[in-house]
Design an enzyme around this catalytic site. Structure first.
Site, short mmCIF file in Angstrom:
data_model
loop_
_atom_site.label_atom_id
_atom_site.label_comp_id
_atom_site.label_asym_id
_atom_site.label_seq_id
_atom_site.Cartn_x
_atom_site.Cartn_y
_atom_site.Cartn_z
N TYR A 133 2.97 -4.21 -6.72
CA TYR A 133 2.11 -5.39 -6.82
C TYR A 133 0.70 -5.02 -6.36
CZ TYR A 133 1.42 -10.51 -6.94
OH TYR A 133 1.01 -11.79 -7.24
N LYS A 158 2.22 -4.73 -11.24
CA LYS A 158 1.99 -6.16 -11.40
C LYS A 158 0.59 -6.46 -10.89
CE LYS A 158 3.72 -10.74 -10.18
NZ LYS A 158 4.46 -11.56 -9.21
#
Length: 346
Positions: A133, A158
């Protein structure tokens, strides 16, 4: 394998006694599955990962894996301090999860070399594919993204920072790198209320996204995703104007509402997901009323865009506010959208 499509990030329900409510969690997961997500990401940001004890985390992941029973992949959040991240990765592996979303480290910043070492160490605590992330203290520039290609367990990135210029450079660099994994390395739009940025992200090669709205208005979320993937700009534009943009304005009024409003929406839907844990605060009553109005407005727009009439309005209402369900009863099933899977190096 990381599938392609609309991703669900379920909430973690709590009882009034502040315990994880696995019965409501079962209903919530089944409700999500009924609307055809490509994967479930449990105990992540929307699932209040940072507030869960180690035993609670393991319980949530195990329960999700048991309920899903192989119908879609189950990814689990992990992150924070390196020791906690490694422990979570190991616990998720033991619980039967299919992969990890590696959340940012807590408080302590560092260089990109330091963050790469964090990723390698956390991923090494298990044998699962890892999505990294990119958000907050998780620093990933173009050079670091290219180096992640050589970490076999890292399956993709992400995006949660919102710097689309940087992400465009990163996606282009990865895809044109000539690396054996250049075409299969996944990119996922993880910005808050990702539908708002979905069109811009698709333009730079990030087609898939996570939808918090799927947790409490799956009919709207699914309709938006279908319109986006089929090029129906009239529907996406109307839903942005009537629902998503006003929702982001409401969300931005109070820190933490990216979770609190989602729980409020789920309660309006008839799922007793309970409170949020501190330091988050539950949505104020007037904000819940505004959310209720926005949901009605979004569903009116959706009914009009899909032909209007009493049948469309009734169908929208069936998905709507106050649709209380008995335990084990899920929402009406929507057709699952078949999508290609993204291969992950073993």
């Amino acid at each position: 394998m990381i599938p392609s499509g609309l991703m669900s990030f379920p909430l973690t329900p709590f009882t009034p006694a502040d315990e994880v409510d696995t019965h409501v969690f079962t209903d919530h997961v089944e409700d999500q599955l009924a609307h055809g997500p490509a994967a479930l990401f449990v105990a992540c940001g929307t699932g209040e990962y940072s507030s869960l004890s180690a035993p609670e985390y393991a319980e949530v992941v195990r329960h999700a894996v048991r309920v899903v029973a192989g119908r879609v992949p189950v990814y689990a959040g992990a992150g924070g301090g390196l020791g906690n991240a490694r422990a979570a990765v190991a616990a998720a592996s033991d619980a039967g999860a299919d992969g990890i979303l590696l959340l940012p480290p807590y408080l302590v910043g560092g260089t990109e070399d330091g963050y790469l070492a964090y990723v390698e160490s956390a991923a090494g605590a298990g044998r699962l594919p890892v999505l990294v992330y990119r958000r907050g203290l998780a620093r990933i520039g173009v050079t670091t993204a290219l180096r992640l290609l050589d970490v076999a367990q890292v399956a993709g990135i992400k995006e949660g920072d919102g710097d689309l210029d940087s992400m465009a450079r990163t996606v282009t660099a990865v895809r044109t790198s000539g690396h054996p994994r250049a075409e299969t390395f996944a990119f996922l739009n993880g910005l808050p209320t990702a539908e708002v940025s979905a069109t811009a992200c698709r333009a730079i090669g990030i087609r898939d996204y996570s939808s918090a709205v799927l947790c409490f208005a799956p009919d709207i979320a699914r309709a938006f995703h279908t319109a986006l993937t089929t090029g129906d700009t009239a529907t996406t534009g109307r839903l942005l104007a009537d629902f998503y943009l006003p929702l982001t304005a409401l969300r931005d009024q109070v820190p933490g509402y990216a979770v609190s409003l989602v729980k409020a929406g789920a309660r309006l839907r008839g799922l007793d997901v309970g409170h949020v844990r501190a330091p988050l605060v539950d949505a104020a009553p007037d904000h819940v009323d505004q959310l209720k109005d926005l949901l009605a407005q979004g569903r009116r727009a959706l009914a009009e865009m899909t032909g209007g009439g009493a049948a469309s309005a009734a169908s929208a209402a069936a998905e709507g506010v106050g649709a209380v369900r008995t335990p084990g009863q899920s929402a009406p099933a929507a057709p699952a959208v078949a999508a290609p899977a993204v291969a992950v190096a073993p």
